[in-house]
Design a protein around this motif. Structure first.
Motif, short mmCIF file in Angstrom:
data_model
loop_
_atom_site.label_atom_id
_atom_site.label_comp_id
_atom_site.label_asym_id
_atom_site.label_seq_id
_atom_site.Cartn_x
_atom_site.Cartn_y
_atom_site.Cartn_z
N LEU A 95 13.97 -14.67 -30.74
CA LEU A 95 12.83 -15.37 -31.67
C LEU A 95 14.24 -16.29 -31.78
CD1 LEU A 95 11.16 -16.81 -33.03
CD2 LEU A 95 12.34 -15.62 -35.74
N LEU A 96 14.02 -17.72 -31.48
CA LEU A 96 15.21 -18.53 -31.80
C LEU A 96 15.29 -19.19 -32.06
CD1 LEU A 96 14.46 -20.26 -27.90
CD2 LEU A 96 16.15 -18.08 -28.39
N SER A 97 14.12 -19.87 -33.29
CA SER A 97 14.00 -20.78 -34.78
C SER A 97 12.71 -20.60 -35.14
CB SER A 97 14.50 -21.76 -34.05
OG SER A 97 13.60 -22.61 -33.62
N ILE A 98 13.07 -20.96 -36.91
CA ILE A 98 11.51 -21.07 -37.22
C ILE A 98 11.50 -22.39 -37.83
CG2 ILE A 98 9.59 -20.13 -38.49
CD1 ILE A 98 10.71 -17.77 -38.44
N LYS A 99 10.64 -23.32 -37.19
CA LYS A 99 9.66 -24.28 -38.05
C LYS A 99 9.22 -25.39 -38.57
CE LYS A 99 14.73 -26.20 -35.90
NZ LYS A 99 15.44 -27.09 -35.27
N ASN A 100 9.06 -24.92 -39.85
CA ASN A 100 7.30 -26.38 -39.91
C ASN A 100 6.07 -25.48 -39.84
OD1 ASN A 100 8.87 -28.70 -41.01
ND2 ASN A 100 9.01 -29.35 -38.73
N GLY A 101 6.18 -24.02 -40.62
CA GLY A 101 5.23 -23.34 -39.59
C GLY A 101 4.71 -22.72 -37.95
N LYS A 102 5.97 -23.25 -36.89
CA LYS A 102 5.81 -22.91 -35.88
C LYS A 102 6.87 -22.14 -35.06
CE LYS A 102 5.76 -26.67 -34.33
NZ LYS A 102 5.55 -28.20 -33.64
N ALA A 103 6.99 -21.59 -34.49
CA ALA A 103 8.21 -20.43 -34.08
C ALA A 103 8.40 -20.56 -32.72
CB ALA A 103 7.43 -18.97 -34.60
N LEU A 104 9.76 -21.11 -32.46
CA LEU A 104 10.10 -21.31 -31.28
C LEU A 104 10.97 -19.44 -30.48
CD1 LEU A 104 10.22 -22.99 -28.54
CD2 LEU A 104 12.95 -23.27 -29.82
N VAL A 105 10.40 -19.87 -29.51
CA VAL A 105 10.71 -18.48 -28.67
C VAL A 105 11.08 -18.36 -27.09
CG1 VAL A 105 9.34 -16.78 -30.55
CG2 VAL A 105 8.11 -17.82 -28.11
N SER A 106 11.34 -17.23 -26.78
CA SER A 106 12.28 -17.48 -25.36
C SER A 106 12.00 -16.14 -24.57
CB SER A 106 13.69 -17.20 -24.82
OG SER A 106 13.62 -16.98 -23.68
N TYR A 107 10.69 -16.20 -23.77
CA TYR A 107 9.86 -14.66 -23.31
C TYR A 107 9.87 -14.87 -21.21
CZ TYR A 107 6.41 -11.28 -22.25
OH TYR A 107 4.87 -10.97 -21.50
N GLN A 108 10.08 -14.40 -21.31
CA GLN A 108 9.77 -14.09 -19.50
C GLN A 108 10.61 -15.44 -18.51
OE1 GLN A 108 6.01 -13.65 -18.10
NE2 GLN A 108 6.49 -11.17 -18.53
N HIS A 109 12.12 -15.78 -19.92
CA HIS A 109 12.53 -16.93 -18.89
C HIS A 109 12.33 -18.09 -19.02
CE1 HIS A 109 15.69 -14.26 -17.62
NE2 HIS A 109 14.62 -13.12 -16.65
N LYS A 110 11.07 -18.42 -19.94
CA LYS A 110 10.38 -19.57 -20.98
C LYS A 110 10.41 -20.00 -21.73
CE LYS A 110 7.15 -19.80 -16.91
NZ LYS A 110 6.27 -19.68 -16.33
N GLN A 111 10.88 -21.19 -23.17
CA GLN A 111 10.88 -20.94 -24.15
C GLN A 111 9.42 -21.89 -24.57
OE1 GLN A 111 14.08 -23.54 -25.26
NE2 GLN A 111 15.74 -22.25 -24.71
#
Length: 115
Positions: A80-96
Motif C-alpha cells: 500500500l503506497l498511499s490513500i487519497k480521495n477514496g482510492k488506494a495506490l498499491v504496488s502488486y507484481q511490479h505494477k502500480q
C-alpha cells in the motif's frame, strides 16, 4: 554370484536415480537471466485485487482481499503506497494501480460519532 547380482542392482539403481536428477535439471533454461525462473508449464499466479474497506485519516488503512494493510506495509505481495480521495495506490507484481472504493457494495452503512 551374490556379488554380481548386488553389483547389477546397485548399477541399475544408480542409473535410474541419476536420470531423475538430470530430468529435473533439464527443466530450467540456462539461457534465461538469473533470478526467478518460470518455465512454460509454470505461470505467475495473478489475482484480482478487491478493495473491501478503506479508512482515511490519521490512522489510515485498507482491507484488500481480506488483508488489513497500512500505508508502507506489504502483505501477500501487495504494498500500500498511499490513500487519497477514496482510492488506494498499491504496488502488486511490479505494477502500480489505483483501487477505487465502491460504496455501492456496502449493504448497511454505519454512522460513526466523533467524540
Amino acid at each position: 554370484m551374490l556379488n554380481k547380482s548386488l553389483y547389477i542392482f546397485l548399477l541399475l539403481l544408480f542409473i535410474f536415480s541419476g536420470s531423475n536428477l538430470t530430468f529435473a535439471l533439464a527443466k530450467t533454461d540456462p539461457t534465461k537471466p538469473p533470478g526467478k525462473r518460470y518455465d512454460n508449464d509454470q505461470k505467475i499466479k495473478k489475482i484480482k485485487l478487491n478493495l473491501e474497506a478503506l479508512v482515511e485519516g490519521e490512522k489510515s488503512w485498507v482491507i484488500i482481499n481480506s488483508h488489513l494493510i497500512k500505508p508502507g506495509q506489504t502483505v501477500a505481495g501487495i504494498k500500500l503506497l498511499s490513500i487519497k480521495n477514496g482510492k488506494a495506490l498499491v504496488s502488486y507484481q511490479h505494477k502500480q494501480t489505483w483501487l477505487k472504493w465502491n460504496s455501492s457494495s456496502v449493504k448497511t452503512p454505519v454512522k460513526v460519532k466523533h467524540r
